[in-house]
Design an enzyme around this catalytic site. Structure first.
Site, PDB file in Angstrom:
ATOM      1  N   HIS A   1      42.839  41.369  49.964  1.00  0.00           N
ATOM      2  CA  HIS A   1      43.038  40.469  48.821  1.00  0.00           C
ATOM      3  C   HIS A   1      41.731  39.763  48.459  1.00  0.00           C
ATOM      4  CE1 HIS A   1      45.512  37.784  46.263  1.00  0.00           C
ATOM      5  NE2 HIS A   1      44.557  36.917  46.531  1.00  0.00           N
ATOM      6  N   GLU A   2      41.107  39.144  49.443  1.00  0.00           N
ATOM      7  CA  GLU A   2      39.875  38.411  49.165  1.00  0.00           C
ATOM      8  C   GLU A   2      38.714  39.346  48.834  1.00  0.00           C
ATOM      9  OE1 GLU A   2      39.994  35.362  48.645  1.00  0.00           O
ATOM     10  OE2 GLU A   2      42.001  35.041  49.461  1.00  0.00           O
ATOM     11  N   HIS A  52      38.683  39.881  45.111  1.00  0.00           N
ATOM     12  CA  HIS A  52      38.002  38.784  44.418  1.00  0.00           C
ATOM     13  C   HIS A  52      36.486  38.901  44.598  1.00  0.00           C
ATOM     14  CE1 HIS A  52      41.723  36.840  43.518  1.00  0.00           C
ATOM     15  NE2 HIS A  52      41.987  36.436  44.739  1.00  0.00           N
TER      16      HIS A  52
END
Length: 420
Positions: free
Chosen positions: A18-19, A22
């Site tokens: 997920h990170e 980003h």
């Protein structure tokens, strides 16, 4: 201990992907990413490479990418400050020492008259070695501020998140949930490659050691031509006939190594939901094909996405109680149960959790990625961004409410699993 390790690995993978979404899209847009963190709270481990510090933090409740311009992070250098400056060979400032300047004896001490470390990248002041002359110093775009011995890289306006185009900012935020779907797809494809994809061919898959099929002499890979004279065209036909005939002899006509062979099999009786059915101890046939694995991965990703959306719909309409929601404690307990079933079930569970995390983060709730995306949509419609302070307040309130919900869900989990 196995469950703890499984939980940590699964949690770490979900947060990392997920990170990473980003992070990679923010970097592609040219945003200065100061920190890539897994977990929250105090640092347990940190490693700096290039411009980014990679950290693992104590509390396993999420992660973050700290992007320049997202938080008040830089000290304002006001007129009258006395700072130390270090230069590179091009006479550009590479370090601005704010205090404890005695530790940098080679620095040039300057009393600041004016400084802009975001747009103009200049500092004007009176050096101690030439106090009568106002000098202008050019600041390197990757210069650092040094305060209490800690270096913090400056963030020129073009390296800040807010300076990027709406499309770049949208993708940097959307990429987090997107990568959770990518992770789920990868996991489902790997499972399909290792286990194979079920097919509807009338061909025997793996046999159980104590099943009627093995006892009768059937082998994995046998192709079933007919049962009791009835022509067989699919695996569904095989299952239907076996289920309808518990404890009854069945004549199988099979093809093995290019030769036909008759084998008599008596399905054992099994009771499912109060109904007697026949079983012979054979798994459905599978095909190990990369193309089939990719198709299966996409199919499973779509299926679980629709299932989770369906459950969310029931929650909104009141058909699904908030008491049935699970937090970290509930996920840990479920992981313990799934881990007992084997690695493939654990991988599938990780894929489902990843999709769930992706969907939850896409909901238009303040403080979540979906909430930020909602503000970007509003910005696109009105042609200008919403005031950052107002947006920040909305996200703060949303975060507080999410934490309250997390506490309620966690307490419900503790009552459900440990205090019942």
């Amino acid at each position: 201990m196995t469950t703890v390790i499984a939980f940590i690995v699964i949690f770490g993978a979900l947060v990392f992907f997920h990170e990473f979404g980003h992070f990679i899209f923010a970097k592609r847009a040219g945003v200065l990413c100061r920190e890539f963190a897994i977990g929250m709270g105090p640092k347990v481990f940190s490693y700096k490479r290039d411009e980014t510090t990679y950290t693992i933090r104590l509390l396993p409740i999420g992660g973050f990418v700290r992007m320049a311009g997202e938080d008040p992070e830089m000290v304002e250098i006001k007129p009258g400050y006395r700072v130390g400056l270090l230069f590179n060979q091009d006479e550009k400032v590479t370090k601005i020492i704010l205090n404890k300047k005695e530790k940098f004896p080679n620095s040039r001490i300057v009393e600041v008259e004016y400084a802009d470390i975001e747009k103009e990248l200049i500092l004007k002041g009176y050096p101690d070695d030439d106090a009568e002359s106002l000098k202008t110093f050019s600041i390197h775009p990757q210069a650092v501020l040094v305060e209490n011995g800690v270096e913090t890289q400056i963030a020129p306006i073009d390296r800040q998140f807010g300076s990027k185009t709406l499309g770049q900012r949208f993708m940097a935020i959307f990429a987090g949930p997107m990568m959770n779907f990518v992770l789920a797809f990868i996991l489902f494809v790997v499972i399909a490659l290792l286990q194979g994809v079920p097919t509807n061919e009338p061909k025997l898959g793996e046999l159980t050691p104590d099943g009627a099929a093995k006892a009768a002499g059937l082998k994995q890979g046998d192709i079933i031509q007919s049962i009791n004279g009835l022509e067989i065209s699919s695996w569904s036909d095989v299952v239907e006939i076996i289920r309808k005939n518990p404890n009854k002899k069945l004549d199988f006509l099979i093809v093995r190594d290019g030769k036909e062979k008759d084998i008599e099999v008596t399905p054992k009786e099994n009771v499912v939901d109060g109904q007697k059915i026949g079983i012979i101890g054979v798994y459905s046939p599978v095909e190990k094909s990369p193309v089939q694995a990719v198709a299966s991965g996409a199919k499973d990703t779509y299926f679980w996405t629709t299932q989770i959306f369906s459950m969310l719909g029931k929650l909104v309409t009141g058909q699904f109680s908030i008491n049935a929601l699970s937090g970290p404690v509930g996920i840990y307990v479920s992981t313990d149960e799934v881990a007992k079933s084997g690695i493939y079930y654990l991988m599938k569970w990780a894929g489902i959790l990843s999709i769930n995390l992706g969907i939850m983060n896409l909901l238009p709730i303040p403080a979540l990625d979906g909430g930020r995306l909602m503000f970007f949509v509003v910005e696109a419609l009105r042609g200008k961004p919403i005031d950052r302070q107002k947006e920040g307040m909305v996200h703060f309130i949303g975060f507080a409410l999410l934490m309250l919900l997390m506490l309620v869900v966690t307490w419900n989990d503790i009552q459900r699993f440990f205090l019942k």
